[in-house]
Design a protein around this motif. Structure first.
Motif, short mmCIF file in Angstrom:
data_model
loop_
_atom_site.label_atom_id
_atom_site.label_comp_id
_atom_site.label_asym_id
_atom_site.label_seq_id
_atom_site.Cartn_x
_atom_site.Cartn_y
_atom_site.Cartn_z
N GLU A 40 0.83 -1.20 0.00
CA GLU A 40 0.00 0.00 0.00
C GLU A 40 0.88 1.26 0.00
OE1 GLU A 40 -3.78 1.86 -0.05
OE2 GLU A 40 -3.16 -0.20 -0.40
N ILE A 41 1.97 1.24 0.75
CA ILE A 41 2.91 2.37 0.75
C ILE A 41 3.45 2.59 -0.65
CG2 ILE A 41 5.17 3.14 1.57
CD1 ILE A 41 4.51 1.74 4.24
N GLU A 42 3.81 1.51 -1.33
CA GLU A 42 4.33 1.61 -2.70
C GLU A 42 3.29 2.18 -3.64
OE1 GLU A 42 7.28 1.58 -5.42
OE2 GLU A 42 7.49 1.00 -3.33
N ARG A 43 2.02 1.79 -3.48
CA ARG A 43 0.95 2.31 -4.32
C ARG A 43 0.77 3.81 -4.11
NH1 ARG A 43 -3.92 3.97 -4.16
NH2 ARG A 43 -4.20 3.59 -1.96
N VAL A 44 0.81 4.24 -2.85
CA VAL A 44 0.66 5.67 -2.54
C VAL A 44 1.82 6.46 -3.15
CG1 VAL A 44 0.69 7.36 -0.66
CG2 VAL A 44 -0.72 5.31 -0.47
#
Length: 84
Positions: free
Chosen positions: A57-61
């Motif tokens: 999720e951090i990578e997507r953000v």
């Protein structure tokens, strides 16, 4: 030029719903309240349970920030190029 976003904003198909005033208590928040602000008669609680902790999720953000930054950069370059 619109900034790309993973989930575009869409209006409800039936139009805007009327806002009803409620005398009931606000739902119980999960997490910790890190800030409380009063705006007129409205109390706004900022809660820390929305912080992204999953690595995917951090990578997507971060990818969304990156895409938005490049979109803004391209728009600025296009405007400067068309001004000359």
């Amino acid at each position: 030029m619109a900034v790309p976003f993973a989930q575009p904003h869409r209006l409800p198909s039936g139009g805007d719903a009327a806002v009803k005033k409620s005398k009931t208590q606000a739902p119980v928040l999960k997490g910790n309240i890190v800030e409380t602000t009063m705006i007129g008669n409205t109390t706004v609680h900022v809660c820390d349970d929305f912080i992204v902790t999953d690595p995917d999720e951090i990578e997507r953000v971060l990818d969304e920030y990156y895409a938005a930054g490049w979109a803004m950069w391209r728009k600025i370059c296009d405007q400067e190029g068309s001004a000359s």
